[in-house]
Design an enzyme around this catalytic site. Structure first.
Site, mmCIF file in Angstrom:
data_model
loop_
_atom_site.group_PDB
_atom_site.id
_atom_site.type_symbol
_atom_site.label_atom_id
_atom_site.label_comp_id
_atom_site.label_asym_id
_atom_site.label_seq_id
_atom_site.Cartn_x
_atom_site.Cartn_y
_atom_site.Cartn_z
ATOM 1 N N ASP A 1 -5.867 15.974 -23.204
ATOM 2 C CA ASP A 1 -5.859 14.524 -22.989
ATOM 3 C C ASP A 1 -5.128 13.923 -24.195
ATOM 4 O O ASP A 1 -5.689 13.823 -25.286
ATOM 5 C CB ASP A 1 -7.310 14.048 -22.903
ATOM 6 C CG ASP A 1 -7.423 12.545 -22.761
ATOM 7 O OD1 ASP A 1 -6.414 11.843 -22.984
ATOM 8 O OD2 ASP A 1 -8.530 12.068 -22.466
ATOM 9 N N LYS B 1 -1.082 3.069 -24.849
ATOM 10 C CA LYS B 1 -1.493 3.150 -26.263
ATOM 11 C C LYS B 1 -0.235 3.352 -27.112
ATOM 12 O O LYS B 1 0.646 2.501 -27.090
ATOM 13 C CB LYS B 1 -2.525 4.260 -26.430
ATOM 14 C CG LYS B 1 -3.818 4.004 -25.639
ATOM 15 C CD LYS B 1 -4.886 5.014 -25.966
ATOM 16 C CE LYS B 1 -6.219 4.675 -25.332
ATOM 17 N NZ LYS B 1 -6.435 5.328 -24.045
ATOM 18 N N GLU C 1 -0.414 4.830 -0.398
ATOM 19 C CA GLU C 1 -1.170 6.080 -0.576
ATOM 20 C C GLU C 1 -0.284 7.262 -0.220
ATOM 21 O O GLU C 1 0.579 7.166 0.660
ATOM 22 C CB GLU C 1 -2.427 6.063 0.293
ATOM 23 C CG GLU C 1 -3.450 5.082 -0.232
ATOM 24 C CD GLU C 1 -4.726 5.057 0.577
ATOM 25 O OE1 GLU C 1 -4.985 6.011 1.330
ATOM 26 O OE2 GLU C 1 -5.453 4.062 0.473
ATOM 27 N N TYR D 1 0.864 -1.184 0.000
ATOM 28 C CA TYR D 1 0.000 0.000 0.000
ATOM 29 C C TYR D 1 0.891 1.221 0.000
ATOM 30 O O TYR D 1 1.873 1.271 0.746
ATOM 31 C CB TYR D 1 -0.906 0.032 1.237
ATOM 32 C CG TYR D 1 -2.349 -0.179 0.862
ATOM 33 C CD1 TYR D 1 -2.966 0.698 -0.029
ATOM 34 C CD2 TYR D 1 -3.090 -1.238 1.376
ATOM 35 C CE1 TYR D 1 -4.286 0.511 -0.406
ATOM 36 C CE2 TYR D 1 -4.399 -1.426 0.997
ATOM 37 C CZ TYR D 1 -4.996 -0.545 0.106
ATOM 38 O OH TYR D 1 -6.288 -0.730 -0.278
ATOM 39 N N THR E 1 -2.890 8.086 -21.135
ATOM 40 C CA THR E 1 -2.716 6.698 -20.731
ATOM 41 C C THR E 1 -1.269 6.347 -21.062
ATOM 42 O O THR E 1 -0.590 7.091 -21.781
ATOM 43 C CB THR E 1 -3.643 5.744 -21.509
ATOM 44 O OG1 THR E 1 -3.486 6.004 -22.906
ATOM 45 C CG2 THR E 1 -5.090 5.920 -21.108
ATOM 46 N N ARG F 1 -0.707 -0.893 -18.944
ATOM 47 C CA ARG F 1 -2.041 -0.283 -18.866
ATOM 48 C C ARG F 1 -2.064 0.668 -17.667
ATOM 49 O O ARG F 1 -1.839 0.246 -16.537
ATOM 50 C CB ARG F 1 -3.043 -1.420 -18.682
ATOM 51 C CG ARG F 1 -4.478 -1.087 -18.838
ATOM 52 C CD ARG F 1 -5.258 -2.325 -19.210
ATOM 53 N NE ARG F 1 -4.944 -2.711 -20.579
ATOM 54 C CZ ARG F 1 -5.428 -2.092 -21.655
ATOM 55 N NH1 ARG F 1 -6.265 -1.086 -21.530
ATOM 56 N NH2 ARG F 1 -5.084 -2.484 -22.863
HETATM 57 N N1 DSN Z 1 -10.858 2.998 -24.780
HETATM 58 C C1 DSN Z 1 -9.989 4.008 -25.325
HETATM 59 C C2 DSN Z 1 -9.934 3.953 -26.789
HETATM 60 O O1 DSN Z 1 -10.062 2.865 -27.331
HETATM 61 O O2 DSN Z 1 -9.753 4.956 -27.437
HETATM 62 C C3 DSN Z 1 -10.371 5.351 -24.884
HETATM 63 O O3 DSN Z 1 -10.861 5.273 -23.590
#
Ligand code: DSN
Length: 478
Positions: A241, A273, A66, A64, A270, A279
């Site tokens: 974003d 990607k 936090e 943990y 994120t 992830r």
């Molecule tokens: N799920 C992501 C995407 O495929 O673009 C965005 O949240």
């Protein structure tokens, strides 16, 4: 890591898991087999490196932590401090950001932390100052009630979902649409492009607290310098974003006006990607918002995932290597080759092409809904996802679009010739698929007719295309 070391690491891990729950070990092995066999064109997916994957499966998960580095709510966080500090340092260096917060578990979490930080900075802090107290617990009931009303009555201007924006940019069914009074900007119906004059007009009229840029399905660059000017004119905090295109920013494909980091007050992303990490999510900001952002856990998020932060540190270190820039530029070259191949064969593309990692096919040109096209492609070994197109008559469930992206196939090493072959396979499936009907004879938006022989042939061709580009070549599960 040598070929043998990778195989041994993954094989041993599966053996240990198999001894407890063999079905889990089987599913993990099957996932690798599936990924090896399919033409993965989901724009938001990738293949993380073995080092990144392995950094996630270990004892850091048991801790943990936090709070933030050096300021935890639990004792014994020295090793978590090490990995979190490393991940943040790599992120700061990679993106040229003053501050990086690497705890968010996902992009949605990162966006929530960012919204919360802006609300805390711009609404809560002034109210506390006015009431001459240090924290909300010290407010009178009346002041607390007034502050809560004010917090829940702020405005956000973001890109609409059907123009390519994200659910968390104020889509009503999402929590962001309930937290904020939201208005959206779309794209020009003739070109499919963002019309900055229209965004400025909407911002002047609506006066948002937060102006959001960024997208999940917009195939073009965004000029963040212009967006920042709009935000400044109306006194908005400018948030970007960059979840989809973080890898293109990291790889210096998006620079100058197209790099969000120097222009935005706060940037979310994120890590899994185009950035090709584990992830998870991340927030970057300047010093003004850093303290509020660092309160993300436990004020917005549950306990951080130290093992994932370790993997973020590994992936961000990888993204700082020179070969990542080459990877990022190949992602875009591949998306453009795919777009050209599709256009040459007569496909209709939103905005007529791409300058990032994704292509949005308007499959109404093939007489199909997105759902029909997605399933027909899946039957043929091509994994994509359906997506709304601007002003989509079929809504967000059936849609009229197929979104395809190149980060994953570029990781595998496919190039321009393979993109053209992929365009041919996609076009073949979509031209050979017909819309189906419901049992009562009415047209269905989901059912479709595709000769299984065509699907089989395309599947085989897709597989052949991949044979020269093995996935995780050093991993042999036996
Ligand atoms: N799920 C992501 C995407 O495929 O673009 C965005 O949240």
């Amino acid at each position: 890591m040598s070929l043998n070391a990778e195989s041994t690491a993954f094989r041993s891990a599966l053996e240990v898991i198999r001894a407890v729950e063999p079905r889990v070990a089987d599913a993990i092995g099957a996932e690798l087999a599936d990924q090896r066999e399919s033409l993965k064109l989901i724009a938001s997916e990738n293949y993380a490196s073995p080092a990144t994957l392995l950094a996630m499966g270990n004892w850091l998960s048991d801790k943990y932590a936090e709070g933030t580095v050096g300021r935890r709510f639990y004792a014994g966080c020295q090793n978590v401090d090490t990995v979190e500090a490393l991940a943040a340092e790599h992120a700061r260096q990679l993106f040229g950001a003053a501050h990086a917060y690497v705890q968010p578990h996902s992009g949605i979490d990162a966006n929530l932390v960012a919204f919360w930080a802006v609300l805390a900075d711009r609404v809560e802090s002034p109210a506390l100052k006015k009431a001459q107290v240090r924290q909300v617990n010290e407010l009178t009931e009346a002041d607390w009630f007034a502050l809560r009303r004010e917090l829940s009555n702020q405005r956000m201007l973001g890109m609409s979902l059907d123009a390519g924006g994200h659910l968390t940019h104020g889509f009503r069914p999402n929590i962001s649409g309930k937290m904020f009074d939201q208005r959206s900007y779309g794209t020009d119906p003739a070109t499919g492009l963002i019309d900055y004059d229209k965004v400025a007009e909407a911002a002047r009229e609506f006066k948002p607290l937060i102006l959001v840029a960024g997208y999940s399905a917009y195939p073009r660059k965004v000029n963040f310098r212009i967006m920042r000017e709009i935000a400044d004119e109306v006194g908005a905090t400018f948030m970007v974003d960059m979840a989809h295109f973080a890898g293109l920013v990291a790889g210096k494909v998006f620079t100058g006006d197209f790099d969000p980091v120097p222009h935005a007050h706060i940037v979310t992303t994120t890590t899994h990607k185009s950035l090709r990490g584990p992830r998870g999510g991340m927030v970057l900001c300047g010093p003004e918002l850093a303290d509020q952002v660092d309160r993300g856990c436990p004020m917005v998020l549950g306990g951080p995932l130290p093992h994932v932060m370790a993997a973020k540190a590994v992936a961000l270190a990888e993204a700082r290597r020179p070969d990542f820039a080459d990877y990022a530029s190949r992602i875009v070259a591949n998306a453009q080759a795919l777009a050209e191949g599709l256009l040459r064969r007569g496909a209709k593309l939103v905005t007529g092409g791409t300058d990032n990692h994704l292509v949005l096919i308007d499959v109404s040109g093939y007489g199909l809904t997105g759902r029909q096209a997605e399933q027909a492609l899946l039957d043929s070994g091509i994994v994509t996802n359906r997506n709304a197109v601007p002003q989509d008559p079929n809504g967000a469930w059936y849609t009229s679009g197929i979104r395809i992206g190149t980060p994953a196939l570029t990781t595998r090493g496919l190039g321009g010739a393979e993109m053209d072959a992929t365009a041919e396979l996609i076009h073949t499936v979509l031209t050979q698929t017909a819309p189906g009907s419901n049992p009562d004879g009415t047209p269905s938006k989901a059912k479709y007719v595709l000769d299984p022989a065509v699907a089989d042939k395309v599947s085989r061709q897709a597989n052949e295309l991949l044979t020269g580009f093995p996935l995780y070549p050093a991993v042999d599960l036996g």
